[in-house]
Write a protein that holds these residues in place. Sequence first.
Motif, short mmCIF file in Angstrom:
data_model
loop_
_atom_site.label_atom_id
_atom_site.label_comp_id
_atom_site.label_asym_id
_atom_site.label_seq_id
_atom_site.Cartn_x
_atom_site.Cartn_y
_atom_site.Cartn_z
N TYR A 134 17.15 -26.56 18.33
CA TYR A 134 16.01 -26.69 19.23
C TYR A 134 14.85 -27.44 18.61
O TYR A 134 14.63 -27.40 17.41
CB TYR A 134 15.52 -25.30 19.66
N SER A 135 14.07 -28.05 19.49
CA SER A 135 12.82 -28.70 19.10
C SER A 135 11.67 -27.78 19.45
O SER A 135 11.68 -27.11 20.48
CB SER A 135 12.62 -30.00 19.89
N CYS A 136 10.67 -27.79 18.61
CA CYS A 136 9.42 -27.07 18.87
C CYS A 136 8.46 -28.06 19.52
O CYS A 136 8.15 -29.09 18.92
CB CYS A 136 8.83 -26.56 17.56
N PRO A 137 7.96 -27.76 20.72
CA PRO A 137 7.02 -28.68 21.37
C PRO A 137 5.57 -28.46 20.96
O PRO A 137 4.66 -29.05 21.53
CB PRO A 137 7.21 -28.36 22.86
N SER A 138 5.37 -27.62 19.95
CA SER A 138 4.02 -27.34 19.45
C SER A 138 4.02 -27.48 17.94
O SER A 138 3.50 -26.63 17.22
CB SER A 138 3.59 -25.94 19.88
N ALA A 139 4.62 -28.55 17.45
CA ALA A 139 4.83 -28.74 16.02
C ALA A 139 3.64 -29.40 15.34
O ALA A 139 2.73 -29.93 15.99
CB ALA A 139 6.08 -29.60 15.81
N GLN A 140 3.70 -29.39 14.04
CA GLN A 140 2.72 -30.07 13.20
C GLN A 140 3.34 -31.38 12.74
O GLN A 140 4.57 -31.49 12.61
CB GLN A 140 2.37 -29.21 11.99
N PRO A 141 2.53 -32.38 12.44
CA PRO A 141 3.07 -33.68 12.07
C PRO A 141 3.85 -33.71 10.76
O PRO A 141 4.64 -34.62 10.54
CB PRO A 141 1.83 -34.57 11.98
N ALA B 59 9.16 -31.15 16.66
CA ALA B 59 9.90 -31.15 15.40
C ALA B 59 10.98 -30.10 15.52
O ALA B 59 11.01 -29.32 16.47
CB ALA B 59 8.97 -30.84 14.22
N ARG B 60 11.84 -30.08 14.55
CA ARG B 60 12.89 -29.06 14.54
C ARG B 60 12.24 -27.68 14.49
O ARG B 60 11.36 -27.43 13.67
CB ARG B 60 13.78 -29.27 13.32
N CYS B 61 12.65 -26.80 15.38
CA CYS B 61 12.13 -25.43 15.41
C CYS B 61 12.45 -24.75 14.07
O CYS B 61 13.59 -24.79 13.60
CB CYS B 61 12.76 -24.65 16.56
N GLU B 62 11.44 -24.14 13.48
CA GLU B 62 11.61 -23.51 12.17
C GLU B 62 12.05 -22.05 12.27
O GLU B 62 12.18 -21.37 11.26
CB GLU B 62 10.32 -23.64 11.37
N GLU B 63 12.21 -21.56 13.47
CA GLU B 63 12.67 -20.21 13.74
C GLU B 63 11.98 -19.18 12.86
O GLU B 63 10.78 -19.00 12.97
CB GLU B 63 14.20 -20.15 13.65
N SER B 64 12.68 -18.50 12.00
CA SER B 64 12.12 -17.37 11.24
C SER B 64 10.97 -17.77 10.31
O SER B 64 10.23 -16.90 9.85
CB SER B 64 13.22 -16.66 10.45
N ARG B 65 10.79 -19.05 10.06
CA ARG B 65 9.66 -19.49 9.22
C ARG B 65 8.39 -19.67 10.04
O ARG B 65 7.36 -20.05 9.50
CB ARG B 65 10.02 -20.78 8.50
N CYS B 66 8.44 -19.38 11.33
CA CYS B 66 7.30 -19.55 12.23
C CYS B 66 6.78 -18.19 12.69
O CYS B 66 7.56 -17.31 13.07
CB CYS B 66 7.74 -20.38 13.44
#
Length: 143
Positions: free
Chosen positions: A9-16, A66-73
Motif C-alpha cells: 500500500y501507498s500512504c497518501p499522507s507521506a513525508q518527502p 510513499a510506501r506505507c510504513e505500517e507498524s513504524r507509523c
Amino acid sequence: MAGPVSSPYSCPSAQPDMEDAHVFGVVAGPAEAPRVAYLKQDAEVTSEMMAGLGDLDPTSVFRFSARCEESRCAQFDGHRCTLAQRIVENLAAVVDALPSCQIRRSCRWYAEAGPEACRRCPQVVTRVPQQDAQLSRVALPAE
C-alpha cells in the motif's frame, strides 16, 4: 533500525523523505482552507525539487505518497490506518465525484475506507492551518 517495509500500500499522507516518495498533488487554495489539486502523473521526489522550494516546507506545497510504513507509523494500529478511519468519521466530504487520483490503486485509505476517504482527501494537508481545529483533532492518533 527496522528492516525494509514490504507493504503493497501507498500512504497518501507521506513525508518527502519516506521510501518511494512521490508527489501526487499540489496544495492550492487559501491558507485557511487549502485543497489538493491532483497531478495527472506522479513526480518522483528529487533533491533538486526539494532545493527549489527554498525555505518552504515541502508538505505545505505538495501532497506526497510513499510506501506505507505500517507498524513504524503512529497512525497504524497493527491492522489498519487509523487516520483514514478518523478522516471518514470526522470530516465532511468536500467533493461529490471521486478526484482523479493516480495512487488510488495502491492507496491504503481507499483500500480500507473506500470512496468515502477519497471524498474527503482533497482537504487533507500535512501542514494543518492553525485555525482548523477539526482537522487538527482528526490528524492526531489516539493515545
